[in-house]
Write a protein that holds these residues in place. Structure first.
Motif, PDB file in Angstrom:
ATOM      1  N   UNK A  50       0.846  -1.189   0.000  1.00  0.00           N
ATOM      2  CA  UNK A  50       0.000   0.000   0.000  1.00  0.00           C
ATOM      3  C   UNK A  50       0.882   1.240   0.000  1.00  0.00           C
ATOM      4  N   UNK A  51       0.322   2.335  -0.518  1.00  0.00           N
ATOM      5  CA  UNK A  51       1.086   3.576  -0.602  1.00  0.00           C
ATOM      6  C   UNK A  51       0.447   4.595   0.323  1.00  0.00           C
ATOM      7  N   UNK A  52       1.193   4.980   1.375  1.00  0.00           N
ATOM      8  CA  UNK A  52       0.770   6.058   2.249  1.00  0.00           C
ATOM      9  C   UNK A  52       1.809   7.169   2.154  1.00  0.00           C
ATOM     10  N   UNK A  53       1.638   8.220   2.921  1.00  0.00           N
ATOM     11  CA  UNK A  53       2.530   9.375   2.800  1.00  0.00           C
ATOM     12  C   UNK A  53       3.982   9.031   3.137  1.00  0.00           C
ATOM     13  N   UNK A  54       4.293   8.330   4.241  1.00  0.00           N
ATOM     14  CA  UNK A  54       5.695   7.968   4.511  1.00  0.00           C
ATOM     15  C   UNK A  54       6.299   7.111   3.402  1.00  0.00           C
ATOM     16  N   UNK A  55       5.513   6.152   2.912  1.00  0.00           N
ATOM     17  CA  UNK A  55       6.006   5.302   1.825  1.00  0.00           C
ATOM     18  C   UNK A  55       6.260   6.132   0.582  1.00  0.00           C
ATOM     19  N   UNK A  56       5.357   7.074   0.304  1.00  0.00           N
ATOM     20  CA  UNK A  56       5.525   7.937  -0.870  1.00  0.00           C
ATOM     21  C   UNK A  56       6.824   8.728  -0.771  1.00  0.00           C
ATOM     22  N   UNK A  57       7.095   9.289   0.386  1.00  0.00           N
ATOM     23  CA  UNK A  57       8.314  10.089   0.549  1.00  0.00           C
ATOM     24  C   UNK A  57       9.566   9.242   0.357  1.00  0.00           C
ATOM     25  N   UNK A  58       9.542   7.987   0.841  1.00  0.00           N
ATOM     26  CA  UNK A  58      10.691   7.097   0.633  1.00  0.00           C
ATOM     27  C   UNK A  58      10.879   6.795  -0.850  1.00  0.00           C
ATOM     28  N   UNK A  59       9.782   6.546  -1.547  1.00  0.00           N
ATOM     29  CA  UNK A  59       9.861   6.261  -2.977  1.00  0.00           C
ATOM     30  C   UNK A  59      10.389   7.467  -3.750  1.00  0.00           C
ATOM     31  N   UNK A  60       9.910   8.647  -3.376  1.00  0.00           N
ATOM     32  CA  UNK A  60      10.374   9.867  -4.044  1.00  0.00           C
ATOM     33  C   UNK A  60      11.851  10.094  -3.789  1.00  0.00           C
ATOM     34  N   UNK A  61      12.303   9.825  -2.567  1.00  0.00           N
ATOM     35  CA  UNK A  61      13.712   9.999  -2.231  1.00  0.00           C
ATOM     36  C   UNK A  61      14.597   9.091  -3.084  1.00  0.00           C
ATOM     37  N   UNK A  62      14.223   7.827  -3.210  1.00  0.00           N
ATOM     38  CA  UNK A  62      14.991   6.894  -4.044  1.00  0.00           C
ATOM     39  C   UNK A  62      14.950   7.318  -5.502  1.00  0.00           C
ATOM     40  N   UNK A  63      13.791   7.802  -5.930  1.00  0.00           N
ATOM     41  CA  UNK A  63      13.635   8.252  -7.318  1.00  0.00           C
ATOM     42  C   UNK A  63      14.556   9.443  -7.599  1.00  0.00           C
ATOM     43  N   UNK A  64      14.588  10.415  -6.686  1.00  0.00           N
ATOM     44  CA  UNK A  64      15.429  11.598  -6.886  1.00  0.00           C
ATOM     45  C   UNK A  64      16.910  11.223  -6.843  1.00  0.00           C
ATOM     46  N   UNK A  65      17.280  10.294  -5.943  1.00  0.00           N
ATOM     47  CA  UNK A  65      18.680   9.859  -5.873  1.00  0.00           C
ATOM     48  C   UNK A  65      19.102   9.189  -7.174  1.00  0.00           C
ATOM     49  N   UNK A  66      18.203   8.382  -7.741  1.00  0.00           N
ATOM     50  CA  UNK A  66      18.538   7.703  -8.992  1.00  0.00           C
ATOM     51  C   UNK A  66      18.741   8.717 -10.115  1.00  0.00           C
ATOM     52  N   UNK A  67      17.906   9.759 -10.149  1.00  0.00           N
ATOM     53  CA  UNK A  67      18.063  10.794 -11.166  1.00  0.00           C
ATOM     54  C   UNK A  67      19.393  11.522 -10.998  1.00  0.00           C
ATOM     55  N   UNK A  68      19.701  11.925  -9.756  1.00  0.00           N
ATOM     56  CA  UNK A  68      20.934  12.680  -9.489  1.00  0.00           C
ATOM     57  C   UNK A  68      22.176  11.850  -9.781  1.00  0.00           C
ATOM     58  N   UNK A  69      22.138  10.586  -9.399  1.00  0.00           N
ATOM     59  CA  UNK A  69      23.300   9.725  -9.632  1.00  0.00           C
ATOM     60  C   UNK A  69      23.550   9.568 -11.127  1.00  0.00           C
TER      61      UNK A  69
END
Length: 634
Positions: free
Chosen positions: A104-123
């Protein structure tokens, strides 16, 4: 020979292990354990023969061993690396991805997913800047980025969280990927946008989800998403053997359609700020048929349906000629499958939409659109019914259609039109096209004897289109000689066309009588309940009568009245009176229908057709005068 015994026999020493075609978890774990044990006993053999990317060495001193290695090449390929075939590895990766995706996707899970997504873009950006000429240095980071993009699609299960994506700036990060150097990443980003804005997502969620979707779409549009995704279309090459670019085009069209379903104003915005209309016109002109061509025609029909600005812009870009070119390909041949049929219908619908504008009607006539539609009707192919509908739209209107009506008569359009009206060749047509269905309703049971012709979801019968065209000709022909020529058509061949017209009068009169009975029952129920607005109910009842056949009946009686008035010798009027007596009716029935028709013809209706106030008023008064004069003389 005992085959079972052969397969149960012990393997010779030195033979390779064979994996089942579709191994289960136990087989895979056992294979991995065996490989690990082999690594421990013979590390050198592992490095030279089993390592990723390594090449198996052969013993040049032993010819038999070398030949054996060559013979076992297929098995070496099978167990090279992970020991899985390509299809099995793909399935295993999907299983692994499913295990990593959150339930399930809740706000904490969403923030973790966004963080990994942004790190992948930056890397990926850092490695591309650091090693611009060495793709092997950043290829793994792009694979990771692609995985994170796919993981982000799970956010579509919680559209109520979309405003948080906007707050975190994730929407701009997704847009930045549309201009990524690797088109595969850009295609994946478009696919993510498609998943997040899918209209099915909103249909399955709450009001908060709808608000979240609207917020995300607005944020994207405000950040030039439309311009970016249209620019990305020019990078995609659908002619390549790979299907990724084709999927990217399909996803882009889907994103724009999703945006429009969320905010209808985007129909004009996307054409104002981008070259999307030019791309669509170019795409539907491509020879051959494919799913993206069909989808492009569908999106074009959506853009033109309710926007005068879009219709005018298409005319300015030469789009009327393009639409005629596409439809001309079905002049003497039929679509090959249902998808191509839908594409053909979309293009004809686009033509009908653009012909709502007087400026485009002139371009249509200049491009010889009238002649093309008549040829299609004569050829009796699948496009025949749609061509008839286009003619109907082309001749609608008042002032702007007068010269077009004259042109129609000059190119001998009446002969073709009355052939359809008299249903000549209809039996052969229906026999050739099994999907073309004829249903005949019982006039006694449901109040009508009208025969409905429906083909490929075509909802208006050919007879109704012909009636509409004839009424437009009677209204718009400025030359008395042309009107007389039209009237005389109803006398030739012993009044056969007039008899057909009287049949339609009887059929539609029965339909309207049946609708009136239903309305009367509903009115009695409303009176017993003492509820509802009387004026509003009256308007609804009139609209129901129009849809039920009153509108066509008004046009039929308008043609009958016009013929009776214009024919000086009175032969038509005598024939009509005779046929009315056989039906148990009189001219008073026709006069009553015409009176109601005149009472409901107003200036506002003409203004909606895009005419100026003076032209609309002049035209409306003229039509009313004609109808009232008919009533007096009848």
């Amino acid at each position: 020979m005992n085959v079972d015994a052969i397969f149960k026999a012990p393997l010779p020493q030195g033979s390779k292990r064979k994996m089942p075609p579709n191994p289960d978890d136990a087989n895979l774990k056992k294979a991995k354990t065996d490989v690990d044990e082999t690594d421990m006993h013979d590390e050198e053999d592992y490095r030279t023969g089993w390592g990723p990317g390594a090449r198996r060495e052969t013993n040049h001193g032993n010819g038999e061993e070398a030949n054996g290695s060559a013979a076992d090449g297929e098995e070496d390929d099978r167990f090279h690396g992970s020991g899985l075939s390509e299809d099995q590895q793909r399935i295993w990766d999907i299983v692994d991805a499913g295990e990593e995706a959150p339930a399930t996707v809740d706000l904490p899970t969403l923030k973790k997913m966004v963080l990994k997504f942004e790190r992948a873009i930056n890397k990926n950006q850092e490695l591309r800047v650091k090693y611009p000429d060495d793709p092997m240095k950043f290829i793994n980071s792009e694979a990771d980025l692609d995985d994170e993009i796919k993981t982000m699609t799970t956010v579509s299960a919680a559209p109520e969280l979309y405003p948080h994506l906007v707050e975190l700036g994730t929407h701009t990060s997704i847009l930045s990927l549309l201009s990524h150097e690797n088109t595969d990443i850009a295609i994946a980003a478009v696919g993510l946008m498609d998943e997040l804005t899918d209209e099915d997502v909103v249909a399955e969620t709450s009001e908060a989800g709808e608000d979240g979707m609207a917020a995300l779409v607005k944020a994207w549009v405000d950040n030039d998403a439309l311009d970016l995704i249209v620019q990305n279309l020019t990078r995609l090459n659908e002619n390549e053997s790979q299907g990724d670019d084709k999927q990217g085009v399909f996803s882009t069209l889907s994103v724009i359609e999703n945006f429009i379903s969320v905010d209808s104003k985007i129909t004009e915005t996307v054409l104002e700020k981008t070259n999307f209309l030019q791309w669509l016109l170019h795409r539907i002109r491509v020879r051959g048929f494919d799913s993206n061509k069909q989808y492009a025609s569908e999106v074009l029909a959506i853009l033109l349906q309710d926007s005068r600005a879009n219709r005018l812009k298409l005319g300015e870009l030469g789009g009327v000629g393009v639409l005629l070119q596409v439809t001309a390909s079905y002049k003497k041949k039929d679509p090959k499958d249902p998808d191509e049929i839908e594409m053909m219908e979309n293009v004809f619908d686009c033509l009908c939409s653009v012909l709502a504008e007087p400026e485009n009607k002139r371009k249509f006539v200049e491009e010889e659109g009238l002649e093309l539609m008549l040829i299609m009707i004569k050829e009796k192919k699948m496009s025949r019914m749609r061509a008839l509908k286009v003619l109907d739209h082309a001749l609608l209107g008042r002032i702007e259609s007068r010269e077009f009506s004259t042109r129609f008569v000059e190119i001998l359009g009446l002969k073709t039109l009355f052939a359809v009206f008299m249903q000549k060749g209809m039996k052969k047509y229906k026999k050739e096209y099994k999907a073309f269905s004829e249903t005949e309703a019982d006039g006694k049971s449901c109040g009508t004897e009208m025969i409905h012709y429906n083909f490929a979801n075509f909802t208006k019968s050919s007879a109704e289109h012909v009636i509409s065209i004839l009424s437009s000709l009677f209204r718009n022909l400025p030359d008395p000689s042309s009107r007389t020529r039209l009237v005389l058509k109803f006398i030739e061949n012993d009044f056969e066309k007039l008899d057909r017209l009287m049949e339609l009068h009887q059929q539609y009169s029965n339909r309207v009588a049946h609708i009136d009975e239903e309305i009367q029952k509903s009115k009695q129920e409303r009176e017993s309940q003492d509820g509802g607005d009387e004026d509003e109910d009256k308007d609804d009842d009139y609209l129901k009568r129009l849809d039920g056949g009153l509108f066509v009946l008004q046009l039929v009686d308008f043609i009958l009245g016009y013929c009776c008035v214009e024919e000086e010798e009175g032969r038509i009027q005598q024939r009509v009176r005779l046929l009315l007596e056989r039906q148990g009716r009189t001219f008073e029935d026709i006069k009553r229908v015409l009176k109601e028709y005149a009472d409901n013809t107003d200036v506002e209706e003409e203004r909606e057709d895009g005419l100026g106030e003076e032209s609309a008023e002049e035209s409306t008064v003229s039509v009313k005068d004609i109808i009232l004069a008919m009533i007096e003389r009848l």
